[in-house]
Design a protein around this motif. Structure first.
Motif, short mmCIF file in Angstrom:
data_model
loop_
_atom_site.label_atom_id
_atom_site.label_comp_id
_atom_site.label_asym_id
_atom_site.label_seq_id
_atom_site.Cartn_x
_atom_site.Cartn_y
_atom_site.Cartn_z
N LEU A 183 0.82 -1.21 0.00
CA LEU A 183 0.00 0.00 0.00
C LEU A 183 0.85 1.26 0.00
O LEU A 183 0.40 2.33 -0.44
CB LEU A 183 -0.93 0.01 1.22
CG LEU A 183 -2.02 -1.07 1.24
CD1 LEU A 183 -2.80 -1.01 2.54
CD2 LEU A 183 -2.97 -0.91 0.04
N ARG A 184 2.09 1.16 0.51
CA ARG A 184 2.99 2.32 0.56
C ARG A 184 4.22 2.07 -0.31
O ARG A 184 5.36 2.15 0.14
CB ARG A 184 3.40 2.61 2.00
CG ARG A 184 2.20 2.89 2.90
CD ARG A 184 2.64 3.34 4.27
NE ARG A 184 1.49 3.63 5.12
CZ ARG A 184 1.57 4.12 6.36
NH1 ARG A 184 2.76 4.38 6.88
NH2 ARG A 184 0.49 4.34 7.06
N ARG A 185 3.97 1.74 -1.53
CA ARG A 185 5.03 1.39 -2.47
C ARG A 185 6.05 2.52 -2.60
O ARG A 185 5.69 3.70 -2.66
CB ARG A 185 4.41 1.10 -3.84
CG ARG A 185 5.39 0.64 -4.89
CD ARG A 185 4.66 0.37 -6.19
NE ARG A 185 5.55 -0.14 -7.20
CZ ARG A 185 5.17 -0.42 -8.45
NH1 ARG A 185 3.91 -0.21 -8.81
NH2 ARG A 185 6.04 -0.89 -9.32
N ASP A 186 7.33 2.12 -2.62
CA ASP A 186 8.48 3.03 -2.77
C ASP A 186 8.66 3.96 -1.57
O ASP A 186 9.47 4.91 -1.65
CB ASP A 186 8.35 3.88 -4.05
CG ASP A 186 8.40 3.02 -5.31
OD1 ASP A 186 9.10 1.99 -5.27
OD2 ASP A 186 7.75 3.38 -6.30
N ARG A 205 -8.93 -9.62 -0.50
CA ARG A 205 -9.48 -10.88 -1.00
C ARG A 205 -8.74 -11.35 -2.25
O ARG A 205 -8.47 -12.55 -2.42
CB ARG A 205 -10.96 -10.71 -1.31
CG ARG A 205 -11.65 -12.00 -1.73
CD ARG A 205 -13.13 -11.78 -1.90
NE ARG A 205 -13.39 -10.76 -2.93
CZ ARG A 205 -14.60 -10.28 -3.19
NH1 ARG A 205 -15.64 -10.68 -2.49
NH2 ARG A 205 -14.76 -9.38 -4.15
N ASN A 206 -8.39 -10.42 -3.13
CA ASN A 206 -7.68 -10.80 -4.35
C ASN A 206 -6.19 -11.05 -4.11
O ASN A 206 -5.59 -11.86 -4.82
CB ASN A 206 -7.85 -9.70 -5.41
CG ASN A 206 -9.23 -9.69 -6.04
OD1 ASN A 206 -9.49 -10.39 -7.01
ND2 ASN A 206 -10.13 -8.92 -5.46
N SER A 207 -5.62 -10.36 -3.15
CA SER A 207 -4.18 -10.46 -2.93
C SER A 207 -3.80 -11.69 -2.11
O SER A 207 -2.67 -12.19 -2.23
CB SER A 207 -3.67 -9.21 -2.21
OG SER A 207 -3.93 -8.05 -2.96
N VAL A 226 -0.60 -7.16 -3.68
CA VAL A 226 -1.30 -5.92 -3.33
C VAL A 226 -1.05 -4.84 -4.38
O VAL A 226 -1.97 -4.12 -4.79
CB VAL A 226 -0.85 -5.43 -1.94
CG1 VAL A 226 -1.36 -4.01 -1.66
CG2 VAL A 226 -1.36 -6.38 -0.86
N ILE A 227 0.19 -4.72 -4.83
CA ILE A 227 0.51 -3.72 -5.86
C ILE A 227 -0.27 -4.00 -7.14
O ILE A 227 -0.84 -3.09 -7.76
CB ILE A 227 2.03 -3.70 -6.13
CG1 ILE A 227 2.78 -3.14 -4.91
CG2 ILE A 227 2.34 -2.88 -7.38
CD1 ILE A 227 4.28 -3.21 -5.03
N ASP A 228 -0.33 -5.27 -7.54
CA ASP A 228 -1.09 -5.63 -8.75
C ASP A 228 -2.58 -5.31 -8.58
O ASP A 228 -3.23 -4.80 -9.51
CB ASP A 228 -0.91 -7.12 -9.06
CG ASP A 228 0.49 -7.44 -9.54
OD1 ASP A 228 1.19 -6.53 -9.99
OD2 ASP A 228 0.88 -8.64 -9.46
N SER A 229 -3.10 -5.62 -7.40
CA SER A 229 -4.53 -5.35 -7.16
C SER A 229 -4.83 -3.86 -7.16
O SER A 229 -5.85 -3.42 -7.69
CB SER A 229 -4.97 -5.98 -5.83
OG SER A 229 -4.86 -7.40 -5.87
N MET A 230 -3.95 -3.07 -6.53
CA MET A 230 -4.19 -1.63 -6.45
C MET A 230 -4.12 -0.96 -7.82
O MET A 230 -4.72 0.10 -8.02
CB MET A 230 -3.16 -0.99 -5.51
CG MET A 230 -3.31 -1.40 -4.04
SD MET A 230 -4.88 -0.89 -3.33
CE MET A 230 -4.69 0.89 -3.32
N ARG A 272 -12.44 0.51 2.75
CA ARG A 272 -13.35 -0.55 2.33
C ARG A 272 -12.82 -1.28 1.08
O ARG A 272 -12.96 -2.51 0.96
CB ARG A 272 -14.73 0.04 2.05
CG ARG A 272 -15.80 -1.01 1.78
CD ARG A 272 -17.16 -0.35 1.62
NE ARG A 272 -18.20 -1.32 1.29
CZ ARG A 272 -18.82 -2.07 2.19
NH1 ARG A 272 -18.52 -1.96 3.48
NH2 ARG A 272 -19.76 -2.93 1.81
N ILE A 273 -12.21 -0.53 0.19
CA ILE A 273 -11.62 -1.14 -1.01
C ILE A 273 -10.52 -2.12 -0.62
O ILE A 273 -10.45 -3.24 -1.12
CB ILE A 273 -11.07 -0.05 -1.96
CG1 ILE A 273 -12.20 0.80 -2.52
CG2 ILE A 273 -10.25 -0.67 -3.08
CD1 ILE A 273 -11.72 1.96 -3.37
N VAL A 274 -9.65 -1.66 0.29
CA VAL A 274 -8.54 -2.52 0.71
C VAL A 274 -9.04 -3.71 1.51
O VAL A 274 -8.64 -4.87 1.26
CB VAL A 274 -7.52 -1.70 1.55
CG1 VAL A 274 -6.46 -2.63 2.14
CG2 VAL A 274 -6.88 -0.62 0.70
#
Length: 310
Positions: free
Chosen positions: A124-127, A229-231, A200-204, A221-223
């Motif tokens: 969620l906090r990439r880079d 669920r997808n990650s 998570v990166i792919d899902s976001m 709510r999205i996360v």
């Protein structure tokens, strides 16, 4: 029909791999230098007639392939062999399994909980600084041999800080198991964190997340409902198979932390040239890992229709 063929193929692979790996274990153990029968006498050699009787009883003068076939036939009836002292290997292992299973499950819980949380935060906090710290930490964790981590943990948390016991199970669960379990969990934890981060990166970055944001759905709510669920799907596959690796890793750590489990039994058997015990333990661990592997693969086939065409 496709699923039935996949089940048949996996079972065939299971049988071939099991026979191949158990034969390698069996051949390697009995090819080790030294006479296991002579070792029974210690400093006082056994009489020749006793040695001959024991060698005949355990078929040690037969060709290796014939010994293995006889051992394989016993496996199909649940017989893991008998020690040179006349005790069934399965009986010796039975009293040790609770310690090993407790250690493996404790490590499994640690790596799943911490690994998923670290991977989620990093994704969620990439880079960010947190992301780079997680990536560096996971690379570092997988680069250090397990025995180095184990001994270092004993010195730091056991001897210098005195927070946790460094050997035995007298303190009971969870105190006696936290340190060795954490040592085992580090390696799986690193893999789970990196796998979760990538998912998570792919899902976001996926289209469905953009759509949900455009509809005004809150980020939490999205996360919580959709990204997680997808990650977590690829992570579940890994953690299920990793339980078999944890049982194998527990063997090494038990020897270092002097835990009375399967690992300690294996180390003792190696020192005393107790071949039947070494082969029995190795066969059981291989069987557990292969069964978990097949079960996870079949579950993926049923839960994910796309994998049925692989």
């Amino acid at each position: 029909m496709i699923l039935a063929r996949r089940i048949g193929a996996r079972i065939a692979e299971f049988v071939l791999v099991f026979i191949g790996v158990t034969f390698i274990i069996y051949a390697t153990v009995w090819a080790l230098p030294g006479d296991p029968i002579a070792a029974l006498g210690g400093d006082r050699p056994l009489p020749d007639n006793v040695v001959a009787q024991l060698r005949a009883q355990f078929h040690l003068d037969d060709p290796l392939w014939l010994q293995y076939l006889r051992y394989l036939g016993g496996l199909f009836t649940g017989d893991l062999g008998t020690t040179f002292s006349g005790v069934p290997v399965a009986e010796r292992m039975a009293s040790r399994w609770p310690v090993t299973i407790t250690l493996a499950l404790t490590a499994w819980i640690i790596e799943v909980v911490i690994g998923v949380v670290l991977g989620l935060v990093a994704g969620l906090r990439r880079d960010s600084a947190i992301d780079r710290t997680v990536l560096f930490g996971t690379i570092l964790a997988t680069s250090i041999p397990i025995f180095v981590v184990a001994v270092s943990a004993q010195l730091l948390f056991g001897l210098h800080l005195g927070w946790l016991p460094i050997a035995g199970t007298d303190a009971g669960w969870p105190v006696a198991y936290i340190l060795p379990a954490a040592v085992i969990a580090i390696f799986g934890l690193a893999s789970i964190a990196r796998l979760m981060r990538g998912s998570v990166i792919d899902s976001m970055e996926s289209d469905f997340v953009r759509t949900l944001r455009a509809k005004g759905m809150p980020g939490s709510r999205i996360v919580g409902l959709h990204v997680m669920r997808n990650s977590v799907a690829p992570v579940l596959t890994f953690v299920a198979i990793d339980l078999g690796f944890l049982l194998g890793g527990a063997v090494v750590v038990e020897g270092i932390f002097n835990l009375p489990g399967i690992g300690q039994l294996l180390f003792s058997a190696i020192r005393t040239h107790e071949g039947p015990t070494v082969v029995g333990v190795g066969t059981t661990l291989i069987l557990i890992f292969l069964v978990l592997n097949v079960v996870v693969d079949l579950l993926n086939s049923m839960l994910d229709p796309r994998s049925r065409h692989d």
